[in-house]
Motif scaffolding. Structure first.
Motif, PDB file in Angstrom:
ATOM      1  N   THR A 183       0.782  -1.232   0.000  1.00 14.45           N
ATOM      2  CA  THR A 183       0.000   0.000   0.000  1.00 14.45           C
ATOM      3  C   THR A 183       0.807   1.271   0.000  1.00 14.45           C
ATOM      4  O   THR A 183       0.228   2.352  -0.090  1.00 14.45           O
ATOM      5  CB  THR A 183      -0.905   0.035   1.244  1.00 14.45           C
ATOM      6  N   LEU A 184       2.114   1.185   0.099  1.00 16.33           N
ATOM      7  CA  LEU A 184       2.889   2.419   0.209  1.00 16.33           C
ATOM      8  C   LEU A 184       2.707   3.289  -1.013  1.00 16.33           C
ATOM      9  O   LEU A 184       2.518   4.496  -0.904  1.00 16.33           O
ATOM     10  CB  LEU A 184       4.376   2.079   0.396  1.00 16.33           C
ATOM     11  N   ALA A 185       2.745   2.683  -2.228  1.00 15.25           N
ATOM     12  CA  ALA A 185       2.650   3.478  -3.439  1.00 15.25           C
ATOM     13  C   ALA A 185       1.299   4.151  -3.587  1.00 15.25           C
ATOM     14  O   ALA A 185       1.171   5.156  -4.273  1.00 15.25           O
ATOM     15  CB  ALA A 185       2.912   2.603  -4.663  1.00 15.25           C
ATOM     16  N   ASP A 186       0.268   3.593  -2.946  1.00 15.51           N
ATOM     17  CA  ASP A 186      -1.068   4.175  -3.034  1.00 15.51           C
ATOM     18  C   ASP A 186      -1.216   5.448  -2.230  1.00 15.51           C
ATOM     19  O   ASP A 186      -2.170   6.183  -2.385  1.00 15.51           O
ATOM     20  CB  ASP A 186      -2.131   3.177  -2.528  1.00 15.51           C
ATOM     21  N   ASN A 187      -0.257   5.706  -1.330  1.00 14.18           N
ATOM     22  CA  ASN A 187      -0.454   6.788  -0.378  1.00 14.18           C
ATOM     23  C   ASN A 187       0.579   7.900  -0.499  1.00 14.18           C
ATOM     24  O   ASN A 187       0.855   8.609   0.451  1.00 14.18           O
ATOM     25  CB  ASN A 187      -0.402   6.228   1.045  1.00 14.18           C
ATOM     26  N   LEU A 188       1.159   8.082  -1.667  1.00 11.34           N
ATOM     27  CA  LEU A 188       2.190   9.095  -1.820  1.00 11.34           C
ATOM     28  C   LEU A 188       1.603  10.477  -1.986  1.00 11.34           C
ATOM     29  O   LEU A 188       2.323  11.463  -1.972  1.00 11.34           O
ATOM     30  CB  LEU A 188       3.060   8.770  -3.048  1.00 11.34           C
ATOM     31  N   ALA A 189       0.293  10.587  -2.199  1.00 10.96           N
ATOM     32  CA  ALA A 189      -0.356  11.890  -2.337  1.00 10.96           C
ATOM     33  C   ALA A 189      -1.774  11.782  -1.842  1.00 10.96           C
ATOM     34  O   ALA A 189      -2.320  10.701  -1.708  1.00 10.96           O
ATOM     35  CB  ALA A 189      -0.347  12.328  -3.804  1.00 10.96           C
ATOM     36  N   THR A 190      -2.406  12.896  -1.523  1.00 12.63           N
ATOM     37  CA  THR A 190      -3.800  12.919  -1.117  1.00 12.63           C
ATOM     38  C   THR A 190      -4.619  13.611  -2.176  1.00 12.63           C
ATOM     39  O   THR A 190      -4.102  14.314  -3.050  1.00 12.63           O
ATOM     40  CB  THR A 190      -3.969  13.657   0.220  1.00 12.63           C
ATOM     41  N   ASP A 191      -5.912  13.412  -2.113  1.00 15.49           N
ATOM     42  CA  ASP A 191      -6.801  14.031  -3.087  1.00 15.49           C
ATOM     43  C   ASP A 191      -7.169  15.456  -2.708  1.00 15.49           C
ATOM     44  O   ASP A 191      -7.775  16.170  -3.484  1.00 15.49           O
ATOM     45  CB  ASP A 191      -8.092  13.206  -3.211  1.00 15.49           C
ATOM     46  N   GLU A 192      -6.836  15.908  -1.489  1.00 13.51           N
ATOM     47  CA  GLU A 192      -7.246  17.208  -1.029  1.00 13.51           C
ATOM     48  C   GLU A 192      -6.062  17.994  -0.451  1.00 13.51           C
ATOM     49  O   GLU A 192      -6.023  18.312   0.729  1.00 13.51           O
ATOM     50  CB  GLU A 192      -8.328  17.055   0.034  1.00 13.51           C
ATOM     51  N   PRO A 193      -5.072  18.342  -1.308  1.00 21.33           N
ATOM     52  CA  PRO A 193      -3.885  19.007  -0.773  1.00 21.33           C
ATOM     53  C   PRO A 193      -4.173  20.377  -0.205  1.00 21.33           C
ATOM     54  O   PRO A 193      -3.446  20.878   0.630  1.00 21.33           O
ATOM     55  CB  PRO A 193      -2.956  19.083  -1.991  1.00 21.33           C
ATOM     56  N   GLU A 247       7.502  11.728   3.236  1.00 21.81           N
ATOM     57  CA  GLU A 247       8.237  11.725   1.992  1.00 21.81           C
ATOM     58  C   GLU A 247       9.698  11.339   2.215  1.00 21.81           C
ATOM     59  O   GLU A 247      10.324  10.708   1.366  1.00 21.81           O
ATOM     60  CB  GLU A 247       8.156  13.112   1.327  1.00 21.81           C
ATOM     61  N   THR A 248      10.255  11.723   3.367  1.00 17.93           N
ATOM     62  CA  THR A 248      11.624  11.345   3.683  1.00 17.93           C
ATOM     63  C   THR A 248      11.766   9.831   3.757  1.00 17.93           C
ATOM     64  O   THR A 248      12.718   9.246   3.246  1.00 17.93           O
ATOM     65  CB  THR A 248      12.058  11.971   5.027  1.00 17.93           C
ATOM     66  N   ILE A 249      10.795   9.181   4.406  1.00 20.01           N
ATOM     67  CA  ILE A 249      10.794   7.718   4.483  1.00 20.01           C
ATOM     68  C   ILE A 249      10.683   7.120   3.086  1.00 20.01           C
ATOM     69  O   ILE A 249      11.397   6.176   2.734  1.00 20.01           O
ATOM     70  CB  ILE A 249       9.637   7.218   5.361  1.00 20.01           C
ATOM     71  N   ASP A 292       6.676   8.659  13.901  1.00 15.86           N
ATOM     72  CA  ASP A 292       5.596   9.522  13.403  1.00 15.86           C
ATOM     73  C   ASP A 292       4.401   8.651  13.026  1.00 15.86           C
ATOM     74  O   ASP A 292       4.433   7.924  12.035  1.00 15.86           O
ATOM     75  CB  ASP A 292       6.093  10.307  12.190  1.00 15.86           C
ATOM     76  N   TRP A 293       3.332   8.748  13.813  1.00 16.17           N
ATOM     77  CA  TRP A 293       2.162   7.916  13.558  1.00 16.17           C
ATOM     78  C   TRP A 293       1.469   8.278  12.242  1.00 16.17           C
ATOM     79  O   TRP A 293       0.971   7.402  11.531  1.00 16.17           O
ATOM     80  CB  TRP A 293       1.164   8.009  14.706  1.00 16.17           C
ATOM     81  N   THR A 294       1.409   9.567  11.924  1.00 21.24           N
ATOM     82  CA  THR A 294       0.734   9.965  10.687  1.00 21.24           C
ATOM     83  C   THR A 294       1.418   9.341   9.479  1.00 21.24           C
ATOM     84  O   THR A 294       0.773   8.731   8.623  1.00 21.24           O
ATOM     85  CB  THR A 294       0.716  11.495  10.543  1.00 21.24           C
ATOM     86  N   ALA A 295       2.731   9.473   9.404  1.00 17.07           N
ATOM     87  CA  ALA A 295       3.477   8.894   8.288  1.00 17.07           C
ATOM     88  C   ALA A 295       3.360   7.374   8.278  1.00 17.07           C
ATOM     89  O   ALA A 295       3.206   6.765   7.217  1.00 17.07           O
ATOM     90  CB  ALA A 295       4.938   9.316   8.365  1.00 17.07           C
TER      91      ALA A 295
END
Length: 281
Positions: free
Chosen positions: A16-26, A41-43, A263-266
């Motif tokens: 799933t990592l590749a699915d989450n590189l961006a959001t639909d609501e920047p 992004e650093t990770i 970092d929990w969010t990341a």
């Protein structure tokens, strides 16, 4: 205890990592969330770098073992380095422990057991590649059991995995007061990974979970529970299923990512599929 994780994991074992590189609501991100995504992004960039270096090393070996500047490590040397790191972690008393409960086979059909064996392979692969691996145990792995047979049949080198394997229950291996069983129905959000705690993930592929079932079973046995802090760090986007049921390897990858980044969010974004519709708060 065998039914403890009845409603936690789905059969969704996608990467799933590749699915989450961006959001639909920047446009809705605050400065705080921009900083969190920067760390995410650093990770991501670190993982890209590791993949690139691996390709360069492979090419180097094909060209006689030399890069443009120096001779790189051989495959055997890289393998020894990885195994040494895993063996160190397995003997360490300062690394958080994760246990996969493999004693739930009687709740699954053969197809589900085979899918679990695939998820177990993903778990080990993630830990093997990690810069900061987690201490890993497979419990309730009884000789002749359908789960063990599937793992041996479908996963090359399974018996040589650098993990602790036991036919005992995790309740026999670890002190009860040091066990935290992860369940989405818990009232307690997981805050940190403590080095003296064991975080148990139920090895179960089940598409029909029962609400609150695992939490009640844990309470009956005096076992502490916790849930991933999805509500605390993520919010629902404009579209998505918002389903919080994850596969064994997705949960492990989230814990592994948090162990690395703090970092929990990341970590959550790296493990939860984008199609579920969650965004950072």
């Amino acid at each position: 205890m065998e039914e403890l994780m009845m409603n936690y994991w789905s059969s969704d074992d996608d990467s799933t990592l590749a699915d989450n590189l961006a959001t639909d609501e920047p446009n809705v991100l605050s400065k705080k969330n921009v900083e969190r995504l920067r760390r995410f992004e650093t990770i991501k960039e670190w993982r890209k770098t590791q993949r690139r270096l691996k390709k360069e090393r492979t090419k180097s070996l094909q060209n006689g073992g030399k890069t443009t500047a120096e001779k790189g490590p051989t495959k055997a040397e890289l393998r020894e380095e990885i195994l040494a790191r895993l063996e160190f972690v397995q003997s360490s008393h300062t690394t958080p422990k994760v246990c996969i409960d493999m004693g739930l086979g009687y709740l699954m059909n053969q197809k589900e057991i085979d899918r679990l064996s695939t998820q177990v392979r993903f778990v080990y692969g993630s830990n093997r590649r990690a810069v900061k691996p987690l201490h890993l145990t497979f419990s309730n792995l009884e000789a002749g059991s359908p789960i063990l047979e599937a793992c041996l049949r479908r996963n090359d080198g399974f018996s040589q995995y650098r993990v602790d394997m036991t036919n005992q229950s995790f309740m026999e291996v670890f002190p009860i007061d040091k066990i935290t069983y992860l369940t989405p129905d818990s009232d307690i959000a997981l805050k940190h990974l403590e080095i003296d705690q064991v975080y148990v993930i139920g090895g179960l592929v089940d598409e029909s979970p029962n609400k609150d079932y695992t939490r009640r079973l844990a309470a009956e046995r005096g076992i502490s529970t916790a849930r991933l802090p999805i509500n605390e760090y993520l919010k629902q986007g404009s579209t998505g299923s918002y389903n919080k049921i994850l596969s064994v390897n997705q949960i492990f990858d989230i814990l592994l990512s948090y162990h690395f980044s703090g970092d929990w969010t990341a970590a959550l974004l790296s493990g939860i599929p984008k199609r579920k519709g969650f965004l950072p708060r």
